[in-house]
Design a protein around this motif. Sequence first.
Motif, PDB file in Angstrom:
ATOM      1  N   THR A 116       0.826  -1.199   0.000  1.00  0.00           N
ATOM      2  CA  THR A 116       0.000   0.000   0.000  1.00  0.00           C
ATOM      3  C   THR A 116       0.862   1.250   0.000  1.00  0.00           C
ATOM      4  N   ALA A 117       1.918   1.225   0.806  1.00  0.00           N
ATOM      5  CA  ALA A 117       2.794   2.389   0.899  1.00  0.00           C
ATOM      6  C   ALA A 117       3.435   2.695  -0.453  1.00  0.00           C
ATOM      7  N   ALA A 127       3.736   5.936  -5.399  1.00  0.00           N
ATOM      8  CA  ALA A 127       3.648   5.962  -6.858  1.00  0.00           C
ATOM      9  C   ALA A 127       2.584   6.953  -7.289  1.00  0.00           C
ATOM     10  N   GLU A 128       1.433   6.949  -6.586  1.00  0.00           N
ATOM     11  CA  GLU A 128       0.369   7.865  -6.942  1.00  0.00           C
ATOM     12  C   GLU A 128       0.830   9.315  -6.832  1.00  0.00           C
ATOM     13  N   ARG A 129       1.509   9.593  -5.705  1.00  0.00           N
ATOM     14  CA  ARG A 129       1.980  10.970  -5.520  1.00  0.00           C
ATOM     15  C   ARG A 129       2.980  11.358  -6.604  1.00  0.00           C
ATOM     16  N   VAL A 148       9.949   2.680  -9.566  1.00  0.00           N
ATOM     17  CA  VAL A 148       8.738   3.382 -10.010  1.00  0.00           C
ATOM     18  C   VAL A 148       9.126   4.618 -10.791  1.00  0.00           C
ATOM     19  N   ARG A 149      10.077   5.363 -10.248  1.00  0.00           N
ATOM     20  CA  ARG A 149      10.487   6.604 -10.904  1.00  0.00           C
ATOM     21  C   ARG A 149      11.034   6.316 -12.305  1.00  0.00           C
ATOM     22  N   ALA A 150      11.825   5.252 -12.401  1.00  0.00           N
ATOM     23  CA  ALA A 150      12.388   4.905 -13.708  1.00  0.00           C
ATOM     24  C   ALA A 150      11.270   4.579 -14.706  1.00  0.00           C
ATOM     25  N   VAL A 151      10.263   3.836 -14.215  1.00  0.00           N
ATOM     26  CA  VAL A 151       9.148   3.501 -15.101  1.00  0.00           C
ATOM     27  C   VAL A 151       8.437   4.777 -15.546  1.00  0.00           C
ATOM     28  N   LEU A 152       8.185   5.659 -14.593  1.00  0.00           N
ATOM     29  CA  LEU A 152       7.470   6.897 -14.923  1.00  0.00           C
ATOM     30  C   LEU A 152       8.275   7.720 -15.919  1.00  0.00           C
ATOM     31  N   ILE A 203      -7.325   0.747 -11.304  1.00  0.00           N
ATOM     32  CA  ILE A 203      -6.089   0.640 -12.079  1.00  0.00           C
ATOM     33  C   ILE A 203      -5.019   1.503 -11.396  1.00  0.00           C
ATOM     34  N   ASP A 204      -3.853   0.922 -11.132  1.00  0.00           N
ATOM     35  CA  ASP A 204      -2.792   1.694 -10.479  1.00  0.00           C
ATOM     36  C   ASP A 204      -2.394   2.898 -11.318  1.00  0.00           C
TER      37      ASP A 204
END
Length: 975
Positions: free
Chosen positions: A836-837, A842-844, A861-865, A895-896
């Motif tokens: 969840t964290a 990721a949402e933020r 996550v950052r790399a994916v974004l 959806i994430d």
Amino acid sequence: MNAPNESQKRIAGTLEGFLVVDAGPGTGKTRTIVERFVNILEKGVSADRVLLLTFTRNAAEEMKERIKNALAEIYLSCGSERRRAVENASKVLQTGTFDSFCHTIVTEYPEAISRFFGIDGKLSRGAVLSENETLNREYFNDVADRFLFDRCGDYGDAEAVVSQHIGDAYTAINAMMSAGIFPLKKGWFGSESDPLTGDAEAVADKLRRNREMSNKKEYRLPKDVNQVFKDIGIERELPTDSPLPEDVITEAVEDDRTDLFRVFHDLYYHYIKRSVEDDRLTFSLTSLFAFVVLYSEKGIREGMSFDYLMIDEFQDTDSNQLRMALMLLDRPNLCVVGDWKQGIYGFRNAEIENMTEFHERVPGMISELNDDTERVRYRVAEEDIKKMHLDVNYRSSSEIIGCAYRSLTVRASSQEELDTERIRGLVGPDVYSDRDGAIGDRSHVRFVKADNVSEETEEVVRRILDYATGDGYGILCDDGTFRRPSFGDIAVLCRGTRACIEIYEAARGRVPVFMQGDMEIMSTREGKLLLAWLKYVNNRNDRWGLSAILSDTNLAPREVRSVMDGMRSDDRCVPEMIREQRDYLRRKRRRITELVTSVFSLYGIDNDISHAITSVVSSAHRNSLLTISDIIRMMESDISNGTRYRVESVPDGEAVIIQTIHKSKGLEYPIVMIPRVDSRVFPSTVSDRSAFLFDRDTGLRCTKELYRFGEGYAKIDRSWKTHLVKRTLKKEYDEERRLLFVALSRAKQYVTVSASDPSFFFKELSGGESVPSGLIHPGEAEVRKESPARAPDVGRLPPRRLNVGVHDILRFGDDEPGGEPRTPTAASADAMRFGTAVHECAERMVLGKEVEEEYPQIAVVRAVLDSLEDASEMIPEIECALPFNDLNVTLRGIIDLLVLYPDRVEIHDWKTDRTRDFEGEYMIQLSIYAHAASGHYGLPAVCCIDYVTLDEQHRFQPLPEEDIATRVRDYLEAL
DNA sequence: CACTTTCCGGTTTTT
DNA sequence: CCGGAAAGTG
């Protein structure tokens, strides 16, 4: 649609100069704006030099669509050379809302704001715009509390009143922002003296005029003041046989308010400073700051400028916005379109006077803006401003138009007033109907008086049925023929949300009906039944839960009581069916979403409200591992706080729509019902309880005052001076009349106005002629009376449409579908919490906010974004639904991350797993999302599982929908 | 009939 | 806690 009429053509063809367009309801306003916009482009003006501003996103979208369509038509009919230009224009169209435009300015030039106000801190580019007004008030409250505490004793008497009414101070400060009044570090913007003083002479004048108009025998005002003296216990009396003495007028108007102004100045400035430092924006601050940027920075102002500007719904502007508009222009080409008669947003500080007094306001504003340096580089004199009028109504019969205009007409009490109204175009319609020929006598305006509220509500339902099923009504079709009305042709427009809900509840189950707007869903029958079951499932001894369940059955109250009494020893007295249901539901206690849907299907409940509740509960549960008792607590607090949730709007076109008049603005319906035109309800008599009064003429005033009585004794009570000044504000045409005008002018053919306790609006409009309720008897067969709430029966009642959570159909080894779920262990709970964290971070990150946490997964996550840079839009945490109509099931999930490209959508899902053991299940999960998104956007979808712990990605094409359907079938089997 | 006292009910909401 | 409207009063 047919060819434009003369006035539409004239307006669409007047491209230069300042132009005010008075566009009554149904006169083809949008069409004219679109045409004018296209005409400007046709002239060869580059599309990036033309700006069109509106107030709502919807309106902005619609305008853009329609302009694009118009351009597409031109595209087809012109040579290749022009084609490229047209194509290009359609890509760079500048249309948007005032607020989004301001937000762009503010986030792009945040340093200009700190510079202007002399604040050290500065807004960041990612400054948060806090849309939640409750939170904004709370923030102001904290800031102000602290401030007043620190400055304790600096502001004399005013301080006491302000600290007792901080919420009111917030309201007043917001009103000042809209009026374009704001503090500098020292003094106020734009004026040597205090801009909060108001126009003392104007107020005094009105008080004197009021004196002349009063009854010959008695003078109202002195009596009024005496009443206040008496109320607050001051020994003073004015003679009532003579007009208000000049010295009393002076005393009231020129009341010393320096302390009040000082405290407001400092608090206001402090609030701005703190908001900037805390990187916090509200809509009002954004608008104010955008003005400041444009005002103070020549370079930005010129870089932002346009050659042509059009503003729609101009009656909804505030003066800050008007001044901004003037500065945005490079040349004097401003066209404002609106209808002051539909100005119903005064409570949001919109000023219809921007429209009605446009001629006088604009030149004055320009010279103020050019006070020290030239900010507006063109000249506009009053006589240069053209005024045009759209005067043909293509919507309603003349009977309806006449009635709508009558609703505005007030009994003018002097010739002077009557003249003013004539100028405003009020006496008699300024619009005539084009529809009469086509509609003929298939139109009416009826007034119905019922004996009491519930009878009136019944009457509304009866008349809905009559309209939809009775003979004698015909709805005009495009080809000029008539058809029978359907439920979808009818709208019920109410003054307040309460009435909407009550009528909705009464009509549900008998008539297809659809309510638009946020609802206190937890306080509905659905919410309370769910709450009752949750409590009872959670605890078999829960008395409230059981009694609520029993009361909703057809047991007599006496029987319910005897069961409840028997409960004290054991639960054998509870009807067996209820106990069975409890056991059945209890098996699902760890699958909250399923539990919720099961409760609703026990009752065969499947409606907008149950959907909304299901989605609120399941998303709350999903976000943070809630137990049943957490959900119970959440629901209880929602009930007591009156929390409102958006009820998903699925208007199927064949349902009666129920909405507030405010929401109906801009829409039209063949049949309109306006119920509850009752005393105190419509017109609403909610009075201004604020401790502060802020108005252009009166300036800032305090409705309270500290009265001292000799030796140190003092009390805060109402200020007689402000009371007197307030009387000058009484407007002849108040917003309530305009609200009625809006409601009536929505109708094309049929109107029914009803009341049980008729207000003077009802009486005036009906001319005392109304029909009693109960005269109409729609065919009994048609009236599907809701059967008295039946006892739930397990199993026998097939759910009409089951909402299934995506996770419910996935299989993770130890978890048999339909069986007991795996017991959460401490370890798995921890893993979920971590998951969840990561999702939250990721949402933020997607939203461009700062993330403090720093673990390897975040970097992934950052790399994916980062790799998604060329996406046109990224939407985190979006709800989706995939219907399987033949199975009567809708799969729901979140959806994430949804990534939108011009040619496809990409579905991303973050997984913190340490292995790829569940990949098969995840592929099903993402495929569901993919089909849902693909259906919504009409684009092909690609799936991508992002294993953030493993730092691996799995991309794949969605699995066929049939595979998912098989899973759903298996799941249903197992139920 | 005119005036005073008591009673009652209690918003709207985009960006 | 306020203003409008019904009920009460002279």
